[in-house]
Design an enzyme around this catalytic site. Sequence first.
Site, PDB file in Angstrom:
ATOM      1  N   ARG A 107       0.878  -1.172  -0.063  1.00 26.53           N
ATOM      2  CA  ARG A 107      -0.157   0.080   0.035  1.00 26.53           C
ATOM      3  C   ARG A 107       0.966   1.063  -0.023  1.00 26.53           C
ATOM      4  O   ARG A 107       1.817   1.502   0.918  1.00 26.53           O
ATOM      5  CB  ARG A 107      -0.944   0.114   1.303  1.00 26.53           C
ATOM      6  CG  ARG A 107      -1.462   1.394   1.582  1.00 26.53           C
ATOM      7  CD  ARG A 107      -2.798   1.411   2.305  1.00 26.53           C
ATOM      8  NE  ARG A 107      -3.666   0.621   1.931  1.00 26.53           N
ATOM      9  CZ  ARG A 107      -5.251   0.571   2.351  1.00 26.53           C
ATOM     10  NH1 ARG A 107      -5.214   1.306   3.697  1.00 26.53           N
ATOM     11  NH2 ARG A 107      -5.827   0.130   2.019  1.00 26.53           N
ATOM     12  N   HIS A 134      -7.443   1.010  -6.324  1.00 20.41           N
ATOM     13  CA  HIS A 134      -7.631   0.203  -5.177  1.00 20.41           C
ATOM     14  C   HIS A 134      -8.358  -1.202  -5.357  1.00 20.41           C
ATOM     15  O   HIS A 134      -9.443  -1.563  -5.311  1.00 20.41           O
ATOM     16  CB  HIS A 134      -8.493   0.508  -3.969  1.00 20.41           C
ATOM     17  CG  HIS A 134      -8.602   0.167  -2.707  1.00 20.41           C
ATOM     18  ND1 HIS A 134      -7.532  -1.026  -2.207  1.00 20.41           N
ATOM     19  CD2 HIS A 134      -8.990   0.248  -1.406  1.00 20.41           C
ATOM     20  CE1 HIS A 134      -7.823  -1.318  -1.099  1.00 20.41           C
ATOM     21  NE2 HIS A 134      -8.771  -0.606  -0.513  1.00 20.41           N
ATOM     22  N   GLN A 137     -10.176  -3.764  -3.172  1.00 23.70           N
ATOM     23  CA  GLN A 137     -11.513  -3.744  -2.757  1.00 23.70           C
ATOM     24  C   GLN A 137     -12.445  -4.031  -3.926  1.00 23.70           C
ATOM     25  O   GLN A 137     -13.601  -4.369  -3.367  1.00 23.70           O
ATOM     26  CB  GLN A 137     -11.274  -2.101  -2.554  1.00 23.70           C
ATOM     27  CG  GLN A 137     -12.708  -1.475  -1.771  1.00 23.70           C
ATOM     28  CD  GLN A 137     -12.911  -2.140  -0.390  1.00 23.70           C
ATOM     29  OE1 GLN A 137     -12.060  -1.905   0.225  1.00 23.70           O
ATOM     30  NE2 GLN A 137     -14.097  -2.359  -0.435  1.00 23.70           N
ATOM     31  N   ASP A 225     -17.460   6.954  -0.628  1.00 25.18           N
ATOM     32  CA  ASP A 225     -16.256   6.792   0.033  1.00 25.18           C
ATOM     33  C   ASP A 225     -16.019   8.285   0.693  1.00 25.18           C
ATOM     34  O   ASP A 225     -16.487   9.118   0.450  1.00 25.18           O
ATOM     35  CB  ASP A 225     -15.188   6.374  -1.104  1.00 25.18           C
ATOM     36  CG  ASP A 225     -13.722   6.109  -0.622  1.00 25.18           C
ATOM     37  OD1 ASP A 225     -13.716   6.001   0.790  1.00 25.18           O
ATOM     38  OD2 ASP A 225     -12.885   6.054  -1.171  1.00 25.18           O
ATOM     39  N   CYS A 266     -16.321   1.412   1.168  1.00 21.64           N
ATOM     40  CA  CYS A 266     -15.021   0.457   1.534  1.00 21.64           C
ATOM     41  C   CYS A 266     -14.700   0.582   2.904  1.00 21.64           C
ATOM     42  O   CYS A 266     -13.881  -0.286   3.372  1.00 21.64           O
ATOM     43  CB  CYS A 266     -14.153   0.838   0.601  1.00 21.64           C
ATOM     44  SG  CYS A 266     -13.200   2.654   0.715  1.00 21.64           S
ATOM     45  N   ARG A 294     -13.085  -8.715   1.709  1.00 24.43           N
ATOM     46  CA  ARG A 294     -11.818  -8.504   1.388  1.00 24.43           C
ATOM     47  C   ARG A 294     -10.850  -9.738   1.719  1.00 24.43           C
ATOM     48  O   ARG A 294      -9.995 -10.329   0.847  1.00 24.43           O
ATOM     49  CB  ARG A 294     -11.141  -7.455   2.273  1.00 24.43           C
ATOM     50  CG  ARG A 294     -11.949  -5.939   1.949  1.00 24.43           C
ATOM     51  CD  ARG A 294     -11.512  -5.376   0.609  1.00 24.43           C
ATOM     52  NE  ARG A 294     -10.087  -5.350   0.728  1.00 24.43           N
ATOM     53  CZ  ARG A 294      -9.353  -4.119   0.932  1.00 24.43           C
ATOM     54  NH1 ARG A 294     -10.089  -3.453   1.794  1.00 24.43           N
ATOM     55  NH2 ARG A 294      -8.049  -4.509   0.880  1.00 24.43           N
TER      56      ARG A 294
HETATM   57  N1   CP Z   1     -10.924  -0.519   2.823  1.00 23.97           N
HETATM   58  C1   CP Z   1      -9.814  -0.300   3.151  1.00 23.97           C
HETATM   59  O1   CP Z   1      -8.882  -0.535   2.311  1.00 23.97           O
HETATM   60  O2   CP Z   1      -9.796  -0.307   4.461  1.00 23.97           O
HETATM   61  P1   CP Z   1      -8.093  -0.029   5.221  1.00 23.97           P
HETATM   62  O3   CP Z   1      -7.857   1.498   4.718  1.00 23.97           O
HETATM   63  O4   CP Z   1      -8.684  -0.286   6.650  1.00 23.97           O
HETATM   64  O5   CP Z   1      -7.231  -0.982   4.826  1.00 23.97           O
HETATM   65  N1  NVA Z   2     -10.298   6.773  -0.804  1.00 21.15           N
HETATM   66  C1  NVA Z   2      -9.477   6.114   0.412  1.00 21.15           C
HETATM   67  C2  NVA Z   2      -9.827   4.801   0.640  1.00 21.15           C
HETATM   68  C3  NVA Z   2      -9.314   4.030   2.044  1.00 21.15           C
HETATM   69  C4  NVA Z   2      -9.439   2.452   1.916  1.00 21.15           C
HETATM   70  C5  NVA Z   2      -8.240   6.599   0.587  1.00 21.15           C
HETATM   71  O1  NVA Z   2      -7.415   6.524  -0.329  1.00 21.15           O
HETATM   72  O2  NVA Z   2      -7.896   7.171   1.736  1.00 21.15           O
END
Ligand code: CP
Ligand code: NVA
Length: 308
Positions: A107, A134, A137, A225, A266, A294
Amino acid sequence: MNHFLDINKTDPETLRSILTQAQVTKDARQGLPKGTPDADQPLANHMVALIFEKPSTRTRTSFDVGVRQMGGQTMVLSGSDMQLGHGETIADTARVLSRYVDLIMIRTFEEETLLELAEHATVPVINGLTNRTHPCQIMADIMTFEEHRGPIVGKKVVWCGDGNNVCASFLHGAQQFGFDFTFTGPQTLEPEAEFMAAARKAGSKVIVERDPFKAVEGADLIVADTWVSMHDSQTTKERRHNQLRPYQVNDDLMAAAGEQALFMHCLPAHREEEVTSSVMDGPQSVIFDEAENRLHAQKAIMRWCVNG
Ligand code: CP
Ligand code: NVA
């Protein structure tokens, strides 16, 4: 090399087989304690590195649990604790980690980091979120939709709010799984034109509708989101909130959509901002099934990465 970098970089047959596998493994585990090993152990003797340059609850926990259920071992690494956070190149990091582990999930911020890691790693790499996409997700989201409503092909998905990384992967999903996609949000926060064009080219109906109430008419799925993502500057927060407030998913918007519409997010959510608690905890919401999936979707992704 079976990297899982984005939904539009993996062919539709593979994506479908991953979802089928995810459902089979999920069904086989019903009622078992979470630590029970799966009947088969595709990650036996496998070491998996989970690298986080941003916070995470779901991605971190679901990957870690998933690897263990499949017989592998994990190591969770924080980007800032690694030499990567202190000037070592991503290419060298990729070459070194490939000598120790069999699979890498990352990530990160820039998409470039992910792509460079994949280019130089000699083991598969999984995208656990970048500023731009992502994909894990959306695999979980499609799995969740189909559990509740059957095949997603031809269905209408409506995205409310910021055309961000999760929205981008939904557009990749439209492209590869053949559903229609409506974006409703301010002009300045529209998804990248390239993603919309690719989904249209693949035959999906992709619509941008400024009026959220018109947008949700006949929707099968409504998605929201956060209004400010982890990579967005906090200085934009107030402006974004002002721009996005008309796109809040609340009871009125769900009523305009109709009872057939599911609601997904998400998570993490900012209750009473992008969505009200009444919707999150209401009868059309499947957010916790989505979070659970997930785990199942990523296990199938990892299985494909190491075994094909
Ligand atoms: N939805 C998601 O990716 O959550 P986290 O940021 O908690 O991993
Ligand atoms: N759009 C959000 C998703 C988190 C899982 C971010 O990137 O912060």
